[in-house]
Design a protein around this motif. Structure first.
Motif, short mmCIF file in Angstrom:
data_model
loop_
_atom_site.label_atom_id
_atom_site.label_comp_id
_atom_site.label_asym_id
_atom_site.label_seq_id
_atom_site.Cartn_x
_atom_site.Cartn_y
_atom_site.Cartn_z
N GLU A 1 38.21 42.89 43.49
CA GLU A 1 39.21 43.60 42.70
C GLU A 1 40.61 43.43 43.29
O GLU A 1 41.60 43.72 42.62
CB GLU A 1 38.85 45.08 42.61
CG GLU A 1 39.58 45.79 41.48
CD GLU A 1 38.93 47.10 41.06
OE1 GLU A 1 39.54 47.80 40.23
OE2 GLU A 1 37.83 47.42 41.53
N HIS B 1 45.60 42.40 38.78
CA HIS B 1 46.26 43.68 38.53
C HIS B 1 47.77 43.45 38.60
O HIS B 1 48.23 42.58 39.35
CB HIS B 1 45.88 44.71 39.60
CG HIS B 1 44.91 45.75 39.13
ND1 HIS B 1 45.04 46.41 37.92
CD2 HIS B 1 43.80 46.25 39.72
CE1 HIS B 1 44.04 47.27 37.80
NE2 HIS B 1 43.27 47.20 38.86
N CYS C 1 49.84 45.30 40.05
CA CYS C 1 50.25 45.67 41.41
C CYS C 1 50.27 44.47 42.34
O CYS C 1 51.19 44.30 43.14
CB CYS C 1 49.31 46.73 41.98
SG CYS C 1 49.31 48.29 41.10
N SER D 1 53.94 49.71 38.11
CA SER D 1 52.51 49.75 38.44
C SER D 1 52.27 50.26 39.86
O SER D 1 51.37 51.08 40.09
CB SER D 1 51.90 48.35 38.28
OG SER D 1 52.59 47.40 39.07
N TYR E 1 50.52 53.99 41.36
CA TYR E 1 49.41 54.05 42.30
C TYR E 1 49.80 54.71 43.62
O TYR E 1 48.98 55.36 44.27
CB TYR E 1 48.84 52.66 42.57
CG TYR E 1 47.39 52.71 43.01
CD1 TYR E 1 46.36 52.73 42.07
CD2 TYR E 1 47.05 52.79 44.36
CE1 TYR E 1 45.04 52.81 42.46
CE2 TYR E 1 45.73 52.87 44.76
CZ TYR E 1 44.73 52.88 43.80
OH TYR E 1 43.41 52.97 44.20
N ALA F 1 45.13 39.20 32.81
CA ALA F 1 44.12 40.19 33.20
C ALA F 1 42.86 40.05 32.35
O ALA F 1 41.74 40.19 32.86
CB ALA F 1 44.69 41.60 33.06
N ASN G 1 39.16 39.48 33.83
CA ASN G 1 38.04 40.38 33.51
C ASN G 1 36.88 39.63 32.88
O ASN G 1 35.71 39.88 33.20
CB ASN G 1 38.53 41.49 32.57
CG ASN G 1 39.32 42.56 33.30
OD1 ASN G 1 38.86 43.14 34.26
ND2 ASN G 1 40.54 42.82 32.84
N TRP H 1 40.85 45.21 35.54
CA TRP H 1 42.18 44.73 35.89
C TRP H 1 43.18 45.02 34.77
O TRP H 1 42.93 44.72 33.60
CB TRP H 1 42.13 43.22 36.16
CG TRP H 1 41.62 42.88 37.52
CD1 TRP H 1 42.02 43.42 38.72
CD2 TRP H 1 40.61 41.92 37.85
NE1 TRP H 1 41.33 42.85 39.77
CE2 TRP H 1 40.47 41.92 39.27
CE3 TRP H 1 39.82 41.05 37.09
CZ2 TRP H 1 39.56 41.09 39.93
CZ3 TRP H 1 38.92 40.22 37.75
CH2 TRP H 1 38.80 40.25 39.15
N PHE H 2 44.32 45.58 35.16
CA PHE H 2 45.42 45.94 34.27
C PHE H 2 44.97 46.89 33.15
O PHE H 2 45.62 47.01 32.12
CB PHE H 2 46.08 44.69 33.68
CG PHE H 2 47.49 44.92 33.21
CD1 PHE H 2 48.41 45.60 33.99
CD2 PHE H 2 47.91 44.45 31.97
CE1 PHE H 2 49.71 45.81 33.55
CE2 PHE H 2 49.21 44.66 31.52
CZ PHE H 2 50.11 45.35 32.31
N THR I 1 47.61 49.25 26.62
CA THR I 1 48.20 49.08 27.95
C THR I 1 49.57 48.40 27.92
O THR I 1 50.54 48.95 28.47
CB THR I 1 47.24 48.32 28.88
OG1 THR I 1 46.06 49.09 29.06
CG2 THR I 1 47.88 48.06 30.23
#
Length: 258
Positions: A82, A87, A89, A119, A123, A186, A190, A205-206, A229
């Protein structure tokens, strides 16, 4: 050597565990904000060094990201897939670094910084993924995660404050391009990686596979999240632009009156 490093880096549990907005999380946030203020003061005093300081902040973020791939096997016995750059981030860290060194990507560097700011800020202030492990607030997992997201957040703030000096809503076109591209990237990640594990874990992801809040059924969310998203990120970006433009207009009008 492995046993020593594993003992140092592995997840630790006990009476005190890390919780979102718990005492230790708040301490980390306060320390982070104090350091950001000191960094801004330094840049204001050293205007000729601002680009160098911004580059150093980004280099630190990329260093933390790369180093984590080498330390994860020592800490957890495996590399968590992951952490691959699917992502926003993590992907925005890599793309921000490249955009400051590759000419044709440079026109997107502000958009990479903006998406990275949003992003990573989310978090840093709400690291739910860390909280779920119920580990000590002083273990590697907590410190690395918060530190990385914090440094990327600081990079985005500095770019927005010192490099994106002229803002207009036409600039959002680049942001939309990057957000849509991130969504497609993303989705590819995935689709490629989500069926290789037997644990039943769903990689998200995302947040284009399932609703991160668990409010929408998975059978529905996998069809609508690829639209929800990016729209949410675009709305947040517009709100940030609106706020900054209004603040700058107020400052300009006050300076003109004065």
């Amino acid at each position: 050597m492995y046993k020593v490093l594993n003992e140092l880096l592995k997840d630790k549990t006990g009476d005190v565990t890390f919780n979102c907005f718990g005492l230790h999380h708040i301490i980390y946030i306060v320390l982070g904000m104090l350091f950001l203020v000191l960094l801004i003061i330094l840049i204001n005093k050293k205007q000729d060094k601002k680009e160098t300081i911004i580059n150093i902040v980004l280099d630190v973020a990329l260093g933390l990201y790369i180093l984590d791939f080498f330390l994860m096997p020592l800490a957890y016995g495996e590399i968590d897939i992951e952490k691959l750059p699917f992502h926003a981030c993590t992907c925005m860290c890599v793309m921000s670094f490249l955009s400051r060194r590759i000419k044709w990507l440079s026109k997107y560097k502000n958009a990479f910084a903006m998406l990275g700011l949003i992003s990573n800020m989310v978090y840093f202030f709400y690291p739910a993924g860390v909280m779920w492990y119920q580990v000590s607030p002083f273990c590697y997992r907590v410190i690395q995660t918060l530190l990385y997201h914090y440094v990327m957040m600081v990079y985005g703030i500095l770019v927005l404050a010192y490099e994106r000096t002229e803002l207009s809503f036409k600039d959002i076109l680049y942001d939309i391009i990057i957000i849509v591209t991130m969504t497609i990237w993303a989705l590819i990640g995935n689709l490629a990686y989500n069926n290789i594990q037997d644990s039943g874990r769903i990689i998200n992801w995302f947040f284009v596979v399932k609703d991160p809040f668990g409010l929408i059924d998975l059978n529905i969310s996998k069809f609508i999240m690829p639209f929800i998203t990016p729209i949410a990120f675009i709305i947040v970006t517009i709100c940030i632009y609106t706020f900054i433009i209004l603040i700058r207009k107020i400052k300009t009008s006050h300076a003109y009156i004065g």
